[in-house]
Design an enzyme around this catalytic site. Structure first.
Site, short mmCIF file in Angstrom:
data_model
loop_
_atom_site.label_atom_id
_atom_site.label_comp_id
_atom_site.label_asym_id
_atom_site.label_seq_id
_atom_site.Cartn_x
_atom_site.Cartn_y
_atom_site.Cartn_z
N SER A 12 25.93 43.01 -10.85
CA SER A 12 26.57 42.18 -9.84
C SER A 12 27.84 42.87 -9.36
O SER A 12 28.74 43.14 -10.15
CB SER A 12 26.95 40.82 -10.43
OG SER A 12 27.89 40.19 -9.55
N MET A 41 29.97 33.54 -2.33
CA MET A 41 30.62 32.27 -2.72
C MET A 41 31.48 31.75 -1.57
O MET A 41 32.11 32.53 -0.86
CB MET A 41 31.50 32.50 -3.94
CG MET A 41 30.77 33.11 -5.11
SD MET A 41 31.81 33.14 -6.57
CE MET A 41 30.78 34.08 -7.70
N HIS A 70 22.57 36.35 -3.79
CA HIS A 70 22.66 35.05 -4.47
C HIS A 70 23.67 34.19 -3.71
O HIS A 70 24.87 34.45 -3.75
CB HIS A 70 23.12 35.32 -5.92
CG HIS A 70 23.32 34.09 -6.74
ND1 HIS A 70 23.96 34.11 -7.95
CD2 HIS A 70 22.97 32.78 -6.53
CE1 HIS A 70 23.99 32.88 -8.46
NE2 HIS A 70 23.41 32.07 -7.61
C1 DX5 Z 1 28.47 33.95 -11.37
C2 DX5 Z 1 27.69 35.03 -10.65
C3 DX5 Z 1 27.22 36.12 -11.55
C4 DX5 Z 1 28.32 36.87 -12.22
C5 DX5 Z 1 27.81 37.49 -13.48
O1 DX5 Z 1 28.77 32.95 -10.49
O2 DX5 Z 1 26.57 34.49 -10.01
O3 DX5 Z 1 26.35 37.01 -10.88
O4 DX5 Z 1 28.89 37.83 -11.43
O5 DX5 Z 1 28.91 38.07 -14.10
P1 DX5 Z 1 28.95 38.37 -15.63
O6 DX5 Z 1 27.81 39.30 -15.93
O7 DX5 Z 1 30.28 39.02 -15.80
O8 DX5 Z 1 28.83 37.06 -16.36
ZN ZN Z 2 24.84 35.81 -9.18
#
Ligand code: DX5
Ligand code: ZN
Length: 227
Positions: A12, A41, A70
């Site tokens: 990510s 987001m 996402h």
């Molecule tokens: C959270 C995101 C994830 C996040 C994962 O809202 O959708 O993709 O970046 O991050 P880690 O691997 O650090 O939990």
């Molecule tokens: Zn994500």
């Protein structure tokens, strides 16, 4: 994009250097990433703001493989075309993002992308049962969405197992998002997941000028998931 159930590591870019997305995408792919996961987001559906279709379009030429977008936004529908035109291969919307997820998924496929549906930790597997014939991916959030670096929520492993059984032979990926590292990866892989999103566990210790740790981190997650 062909379908298989081998483990795919999807770093990510939420954990990347925000001033250097293009080079970061190239670095993680060169270090063995299978997909690039892009966390959008809106400061409304989740308490954080990241980026939109223009950023996706800007990084697209720097990604050779799958751009996995996402969407943690509500509403979703007005923005689907924008993300599809930006070159998203997969567009995932949350089942909690509005009353018309069925229409949203139709619109994603209609725009030419693979359709994903994501479930927050508080949402049961049954919420996607009626959607399985119209999705290419189910994303199980193993943290509450909004931030990287949170702790993996173990109760979700059982949900992955339920979804895997529900999916049966359908060509649907199960993606895990949140708190994936070499300790948690084997749990979800054994339960039936095949796409592992990892932010902090991939980017930790590395940078564009020192990308080798990205490769070591990706290898460690992949090796742990193979056990
Ligand atoms: C959270 C995101 C994830 C996040 C994962 O809202 O959708 O993709 O970046 O991050 P880690 O691997 O650090 O939990
Ligand atoms: Zn994500």
């Amino acid at each position: 994009m062909s379908f298989d159930r081998t483990i795919k590591i999807a770093p990510s870019i939420l954990s990347a250097d925000f001033a250097n997305f293009g080079a970061e995408c190239e670095a993680i792919e060169a270090q063995g990433a299978d997909w690039v996961h892009v966390d959008v987001m809106d400061g409304h559906f989740v308490p954080n703001i990241t980026f939109g279709p223009a950023t996706c379009a800007a990084i697209r030429p720097h990604i050779k493989g799958v751009m996995d977008v996402h969407l943690m936004i509500a509403p979703v529908d007005p923005y689907i075309e924008g993300f599809a035109n930006a070159g998203a291969d997969v567009i995932t919307a949350h089942v909690e993002a509005g009353p018309h997820i069925h229409r949203t998924l139709q619109a994603i496929r209609g725009a030419g992308a693979k359709a994903g549906v994501a479930l927050n930790p508080g949402t049961p597997a049954s919420s996607v049962e009626m959607l399985l014939d119209m999705v290419d991916l189910v994303c199980v959030m193993t943290v509450n969405p909004g931030f990287g670096g949170q702790k993996f929520i173990h109760s979700q492993v059982e949900k992955v197992r339920e979804l895997r059984a529900m999916i049966g032979d359908r060509p649907i990926h199960i993606e895990i998002d949140g708190g994936v590292d070499p300790t948690t990866a084997p749990l979800v892989a054994a339960a039936g997941a095949d796409v592992l999103v990892a932010g902090s566990a991939v980017f930790r210790g590395g940078s564009v000028s020192n990308p080798a740790p990205y490769g070591e981190n990706i290898c460690a997650i992949r090796a742990a998931a193979a056990v």
